[in-house]
Scaffold this motif. Structure first.
Motif, PDB file in Angstrom:
ATOM      1  N   ASN A 192       0.819  -1.118   0.113  1.00 56.47           N
ATOM      2  CA  ASN A 192       0.073   0.135   0.058  1.00 56.47           C
ATOM      3  C   ASN A 192       1.131   1.319  -0.558  1.00 56.47           C
ATOM      4  O   ASN A 192       1.476   1.156   0.981  1.00 56.47           O
ATOM      5  CB  ASN A 192      -0.823   0.206   1.011  1.00 56.47           C
ATOM      6  CG  ASN A 192      -2.028   1.233   1.205  1.00 56.47           C
ATOM      7  OD1 ASN A 192      -1.127   2.320   1.869  1.00 56.47           O
ATOM      8  ND2 ASN A 192      -3.200   1.332   0.880  1.00 56.47           N
ATOM      9  N   HIS A 194       0.858   5.126  -0.230  1.00 52.81           N
ATOM     10  CA  HIS A 194      -0.254   6.251  -0.065  1.00 52.81           C
ATOM     11  C   HIS A 194       0.186   7.886   0.466  1.00 52.81           C
ATOM     12  O   HIS A 194       1.255   8.084   0.973  1.00 52.81           O
ATOM     13  CB  HIS A 194      -1.052   6.030   1.384  1.00 52.81           C
ATOM     14  CG  HIS A 194      -0.314   6.350   2.691  1.00 52.81           C
ATOM     15  ND1 HIS A 194       0.041   5.361   3.302  1.00 52.81           N
ATOM     16  CD2 HIS A 194      -0.182   7.327   3.402  1.00 52.81           C
ATOM     17  CE1 HIS A 194       1.248   5.378   4.627  1.00 52.81           C
ATOM     18  NE2 HIS A 194       0.749   6.729   4.465  1.00 52.81           N
ATOM     19  N   ASN A 215      -3.975   6.725  -3.253  1.00 55.27           N
ATOM     20  CA  ASN A 215      -3.721   4.950  -2.686  1.00 55.27           C
ATOM     21  C   ASN A 215      -3.525   5.008  -3.425  1.00 55.27           C
ATOM     22  O   ASN A 215      -4.534   4.325  -4.238  1.00 55.27           O
ATOM     23  CB  ASN A 215      -4.518   4.875  -1.508  1.00 55.27           C
ATOM     24  CG  ASN A 215      -3.980   3.436  -0.938  1.00 55.27           C
ATOM     25  OD1 ASN A 215      -3.869   3.790  -0.329  1.00 55.27           O
ATOM     26  ND2 ASN A 215      -5.083   2.539  -0.689  1.00 55.27           N
ATOM     27  N   HIS A 217      -3.116   0.172  -4.188  1.00 55.40           N
ATOM     28  CA  HIS A 217      -1.852  -1.260  -3.386  1.00 55.40           C
ATOM     29  C   HIS A 217      -2.847  -2.574  -4.154  1.00 55.40           C
ATOM     30  O   HIS A 217      -2.956  -2.208  -5.029  1.00 55.40           O
ATOM     31  CB  HIS A 217      -3.755  -1.528  -2.414  1.00 55.40           C
ATOM     32  CG  HIS A 217      -5.160  -0.912  -2.902  1.00 55.40           C
ATOM     33  ND1 HIS A 217      -5.687  -2.535  -3.199  1.00 55.40           N
ATOM     34  CD2 HIS A 217      -5.732  -0.289  -3.304  1.00 55.40           C
ATOM     35  CE1 HIS A 217      -7.054  -1.743  -3.989  1.00 55.40           C
ATOM     36  NE2 HIS A 217      -6.875  -0.447  -3.552  1.00 55.40           N
ATOM     37  N   TYR A 253      -6.666   1.488  -7.226  1.00 60.95           N
ATOM     38  CA  TYR A 253      -6.194   2.636  -6.298  1.00 60.95           C
ATOM     39  C   TYR A 253      -7.264   3.168  -6.338  1.00 60.95           C
ATOM     40  O   TYR A 253      -8.383   3.143  -7.144  1.00 60.95           O
ATOM     41  CB  TYR A 253      -5.067   3.058  -7.584  1.00 60.95           C
ATOM     42  CG  TYR A 253      -5.788   3.633  -9.197  1.00 60.95           C
ATOM     43  CD1 TYR A 253      -6.883   4.450  -9.106  1.00 60.95           C
ATOM     44  CD2 TYR A 253      -5.639   2.804  -9.806  1.00 60.95           C
ATOM     45  CE1 TYR A 253      -7.492   5.329 -10.302  1.00 60.95           C
ATOM     46  CE2 TYR A 253      -5.877   3.009 -11.317  1.00 60.95           C
ATOM     47  CZ  TYR A 253      -6.837   4.049 -11.591  1.00 60.95           C
ATOM     48  OH  TYR A 253      -7.554   4.569 -12.573  1.00 60.95           O
TER      49      TYR A 253
END
Length: 325
Positions: A192, A194, A215, A217, A253
């Motif tokens: 992840n 961010h 974000n 991931h 995302y």
């Protein structure tokens, strides 16, 4: 036009134009995040496959052997990447705010060096085989770093991975011959990344704020096959090898951005995309060529190495320190 006049005109534009929320065309932002996600999915297999690299192509049998052959250690690796995909994704949001708010990018700044290493760390162990000439490697890693800073933006990266491999000795080696092994392994990685940016400022009697949150991931499955050659020369063990790496992932995302004038929202967007796992496509196999040098003193071994993927020209480095018998 001086700075004061620009700010007055900017305030008048906001006052007369944005009396209700504006929803934007996020095509360019989505394209930038698609590119960033794809880039990270190419980089992480390069990084995590280095975590289980030991210089010996085969460490010997656990039993029967005196002493038994095993080891435990720590390792670190990193793959050097261009940050253009990351910069493009954040810049696309800034530009979208700018287009919607006639100049609000004046308050946002974002910068990052052109190349950075994507790091990984692990605790690893390797056990010799039982009676037959093979060994097994196990490794796990975790990273949670929340002190990234890019001018008006801050961020963090969190991931964990776990994996293992088995290697069969094609040549066990002796005083003359090197060791040669054939191996295969699997690694699971969850990542992840961010970022968040915000700024408040005043133009005339009005107060303005803007923010952006992003974000990215994925859950990634990586399988690989490898061949490795090594030769012990006194206290040194040079090695060279090659891998074929394949991975699939669930990825996605999300991002949001908003801006206000005197606490009244005039931009407010939230977007989320998720991608399902593709089938294993052997056309996407990535080659790796790796090499390095181990240095041993008593029961301790230090290793430094590097890896190159000729298909996408990604370079990685790795170091390992272990107790080994």
């Amino acid at each position: 036009m001086n700075r004061t006049r620009r700010r007055i005109i900017f305030a008048l534009i906001l006052t007369t134009t944005f009396s209700s929320p504006i929803f934007c065309d996020n095509t360019s932002v989505d394209a930038a995040f698609d590119s960033l996600t794809d880039h990270l999915l190419k980089v992480y297999p390069e990084t995590v496959t280095q975590l289980g690299t030991w210089p010996d192509a085969y460490i010997g049998k656990l039993v029967p052997s005196v002493p038994p052959h095993f080891g435990i250690g720590v390792s670190a690796s990193g793959t050097f990447i261009s940050t253009s995909a990351f910069t493009d994704a954040i810049t696309a949001i800034i530009n979208t705010i700018d287009e919607s708010a006639s100049g609000t990018t004046e308050k946002f700044t974002f910068s990052i060096t052109e190349k950075i290493p994507i790091p990984a760390y692990s605790v690893n162990a390797r056990l010799g085989g039982f009676f037959l000439p093979f060994d097994i490697g196990l490794y796990g890693s975790y990273l949670n770093f929340n002190k990234l800073s890019y001018n008006d933006f801050s961020g963090g990266i969190r991931y964990w991975s776990a994996g293992g491999d088995i290697r069969v000795a094609l040549m066990k080696g002796n005083a003359v011959l090197p060791k040669l092994s054939l191996g295969a392994g699997y690694i699971f990685t969850r990542m992840n990344l961010h970022t968040a940016g915000s700024k408040a400022y005043i133009i005339g009697p009005d107060s303005y704020t803007a923010r952006a949150d992003t974000n990215v991931h994925f859950d990634m499955h990586t399988i690989f096959m490898q061949v490795q050659l090594s030769k012990k020369l006194l206290i040194f063990t040079p090695y060279v090898g090659a891998r074929a790496v394949l991975n699939v992932a669930n990825s996605g995302y999300d991002y949001s951005y908003a801006a206000t004038r005197n606490n009244a929202i005039f931009i407010d967007e939230t977007v989320s995309h998720t991608y399902t796992t593709p089938t294993w496509n052997f056309k996407n196999i990535q080659p790796q060529i790796y090499a390095g040098l181990g240095f041993s003193i008593f029961f301790f071994q230090l290793t430094a190495g590097g890896c190159w993927n000729p298909r996408n020209n990604l370079w990685s480095v790795n170091v390992n320190a272990c107790f080994k018998m």
